[in-house]
Scaffold this motif. Structure first.
Motif, PDB file in Angstrom:
ATOM      1  N   ILE A  22       0.853  -1.189   0.000  1.00 64.54           N
ATOM      2  CA  ILE A  22       0.000   0.000   0.000  1.00 64.54           C
ATOM      3  C   ILE A  22       0.886   1.236   0.000  1.00 64.54           C
ATOM      4  N   SER A  23       0.642   2.123  -0.933  1.00 63.87           N
ATOM      5  CA  SER A  23       1.473   3.305  -1.101  1.00 63.87           C
ATOM      6  C   SER A  23       1.430   4.214   0.119  1.00 63.87           C
ATOM      7  N   ALA A  24       2.601   4.721   0.502  1.00 60.95           N
ATOM      8  CA  ALA A  24       2.678   5.681   1.601  1.00 60.95           C
ATOM      9  C   ALA A  24       1.995   6.992   1.245  1.00 60.95           C
ATOM     10  N   THR A  25       1.802   7.244  -0.044  1.00 60.28           N
ATOM     11  CA  THR A  25       1.071   8.441  -0.460  1.00 60.28           C
ATOM     12  C   THR A  25      -0.371   8.377   0.011  1.00 60.28           C
ATOM     13  N   GLU A  26      -0.973   7.210  -0.095  1.00 60.60           N
ATOM     14  CA  GLU A  26      -2.361   7.025   0.323  1.00 60.60           C
ATOM     15  C   GLU A  26      -2.480   6.696   1.807  1.00 60.60           C
ATOM     16  N   MET A  27      -1.489   6.017   2.351  1.00 62.15           N
ATOM     17  CA  MET A  27      -1.536   5.609   3.762  1.00 62.15           C
ATOM     18  C   MET A  27      -0.173   5.873   4.395  1.00 62.15           C
ATOM     19  N   PRO A  28       0.072   7.105   4.819  1.00 61.08           N
ATOM     20  CA  PRO A  28       1.389   7.453   5.383  1.00 61.08           C
ATOM     21  C   PRO A  28       1.762   6.563   6.558  1.00 61.08           C
ATOM     22  N   PHE A  43       7.443  -2.902  -2.816  1.00 60.33           N
ATOM     23  CA  PHE A  43       7.563  -4.294  -3.246  1.00 60.33           C
ATOM     24  C   PHE A  43       8.906  -4.905  -2.855  1.00 60.33           C
ATOM     25  N   ASP A  44       9.910  -4.067  -2.628  1.00 58.88           N
ATOM     26  CA  ASP A  44      11.180  -4.588  -2.133  1.00 58.88           C
ATOM     27  C   ASP A  44      11.054  -5.153  -0.726  1.00 58.88           C
ATOM     28  N   LEU A  45      10.112  -4.644   0.046  1.00 61.03           N
ATOM     29  CA  LEU A  45       9.832  -5.201   1.370  1.00 61.03           C
ATOM     30  C   LEU A  45       9.018  -6.486   1.266  1.00 61.03           C
ATOM     31  N   GLY A  86      -0.356 -15.349  -0.252  1.00 55.51           N
ATOM     32  CA  GLY A  86      -0.803 -14.801  -1.519  1.00 55.51           C
ATOM     33  C   GLY A  86      -0.654 -13.290  -1.513  1.00 55.51           C
ATOM     34  N   LEU A  87      -0.726 -12.701  -2.699  1.00 57.65           N
ATOM     35  CA  LEU A  87      -0.539 -11.260  -2.859  1.00 57.65           C
ATOM     36  C   LEU A  87      -1.802 -10.619  -3.415  1.00 57.65           C
ATOM     37  N   ILE A  88      -2.252  -9.549  -2.761  1.00 55.63           N
ATOM     38  CA  ILE A  88      -3.245  -8.667  -3.350  1.00 55.63           C
ATOM     39  C   ILE A  88      -2.489  -7.665  -4.216  1.00 55.63           C
ATOM     40  N   MET A  89      -2.813  -7.615  -5.497  1.00 55.52           N
ATOM     41  CA  MET A  89      -2.168  -6.661  -6.387  1.00 55.52           C
ATOM     42  C   MET A  89      -3.149  -5.521  -6.656  1.00 55.52           C
ATOM     43  N   ASP A  90      -2.976  -4.445  -5.920  1.00 56.41           N
ATOM     44  CA  ASP A  90      -3.766  -3.236  -6.146  1.00 56.41           C
ATOM     45  C   ASP A  90      -3.015  -2.396  -7.175  1.00 56.41           C
ATOM     46  N   HIS A 137      -2.218   1.318  -6.251  1.00 53.73           N
ATOM     47  CA  HIS A 137      -1.074   1.439  -5.342  1.00 53.73           C
ATOM     48  C   HIS A 137       0.228   1.056  -6.047  1.00 53.73           C
ATOM     49  N   ALA A 138       0.174   0.017  -6.879  1.00 58.16           N
ATOM     50  CA  ALA A 138       1.379  -0.411  -7.596  1.00 58.16           C
ATOM     51  C   ALA A 138       1.902   0.701  -8.496  1.00 58.16           C
ATOM     52  N   HIS A 139       0.987   1.449  -9.113  1.00 56.69           N
ATOM     53  CA  HIS A 139       1.411   2.570  -9.949  1.00 56.69           C
ATOM     54  C   HIS A 139       2.040   3.660  -9.094  1.00 56.69           C
ATOM     55  N   LEU A 140       1.442   3.978  -7.961  1.00 52.83           N
ATOM     56  CA  LEU A 140       1.995   5.015  -7.099  1.00 52.83           C
ATOM     57  C   LEU A 140       3.382   4.630  -6.590  1.00 52.83           C
TER      58      LEU A 140
END
Length: 266
Positions: A140-146, A153-155, A167-171, A174-177
């Motif tokens: 989840i992008s830190a832009t949307e959820m600081p 994805f490196d984490l 399993g992975l949820i691919m949002d 968020h992936a674009h951000l």
């Protein structure tokens, strides 16, 4: 054709929450998701799902006030107690996927660390192993959820490598951000993707309202034989039903007659 489910936290918000199940079914959806069912008795939600012939795709384990507890230092007991609650709801709702949210860092109140995260995820996978439930994580992008711990994805990579049952949820929003290349990330991780969520950028509205290349995304998913659900986790630009026309081309909705969004040419 691909299978899209309604997200009741984002769609049909013109209606009270418990009325959104009927609204989703009336629009033609066969499945729904929303993050936290715990404000209602599981039996009530189960009745609504059965009444409207809807499948519950996934929901999150209890998240506390910190958007999750999986990576929260010194909160192992709370996290693990929450798994029992999630299991009870999953059983009653017939749901086989549970999202284990990592949590957000709060200065002076909550810290997060990788070893706690890995240990709690391993515990959860083992806990649900004989219950037919797949555990999910999501970047989840830190832009949307600081402050959200799993913000890159490196984490996620070493965690997925260490725990193959996850399993992975691919949002894709968020992936674009996070990466600027949601489709590239999807292609690289498709073997671990169990659930997908879509919203366009900018604005987080319906696919076709922004700059993301959803024609390529959906073609890739179709060509790769993806059989999971794709959650409509977007903020409708207009009333929910009026914005569903994009599904005429890509979705499986038994209801016909959805308004076509001619301006969205994919």
């Amino acid at each position: 054709m691909l299978n899209f489910n309604a997200h009741l936290g984002f769609q049909f918000t013109e209606k009270p929450f418990l009325k959104r199940f009927e609204a989703a079914a009336s629009a033609g959806f066969r499945a729904v998701e929303f993050p936290t069912p715990y404000d209602y008795e599981a039996s009530l939600i189960s009745e609504l799902l059965n009444e409207h012939q809807l499948k519950m795709v996934q929901f999150a384990a209890p998240v506390g006030l910190t958007k999750g507890l999986a990576a929260a230092t010194s909160r192992d007991s709370e996290f693990r107690t929450g798994l029992a609650t999630a299991a009870e709801y999953a059983s009653q709702l017939g749901c086989t996927q549970i999202h284990l949210m990592s949590g957000t860092r709060i200065t002076g109140e909550l810290s997060t660390d990788s070893q706690t995260y890995l240990g709690n995820l391993r515990y959860a996978v083992d806990y649900f192993a004989d219950q037919g439930i797949t555990c999910l994580i999501e970047v989840i992008s830190a832009t949307e959820m600081p402050g959200y711990y799993l913000c890159d994805f490196d984490l996620a990579s070493p965690v997925l490598d260490a725990i193959p049952e996850l399993g992975l949820i691919m949002d894709l929003y968020h992936a674009h951000l996070v990466t600027g290349d949601g489709l590239g990330v999807l292609k690289a991780r498709i073997d671990r993707v169990k659930h997908i969520q879509v919203a366009d950028w900018p604005g987080r509205h319906e696919p076709g309202t922004g700059d993301l290349k959803f024609a390529e995304v959906f073609k890739f998913l179709g060509d790769s034989g993806f059989e999971g659900w794709i959650g409509c986790e977007y903020r409708p630009l207009i009333a929910t039903n009026e914005g569903l026309g994009w599904l005429n081309k890509w979705g499986v909705l038994p209801k016909s007659g959805l308004r076509s969004l001619e301006e969205n040419s994919f």
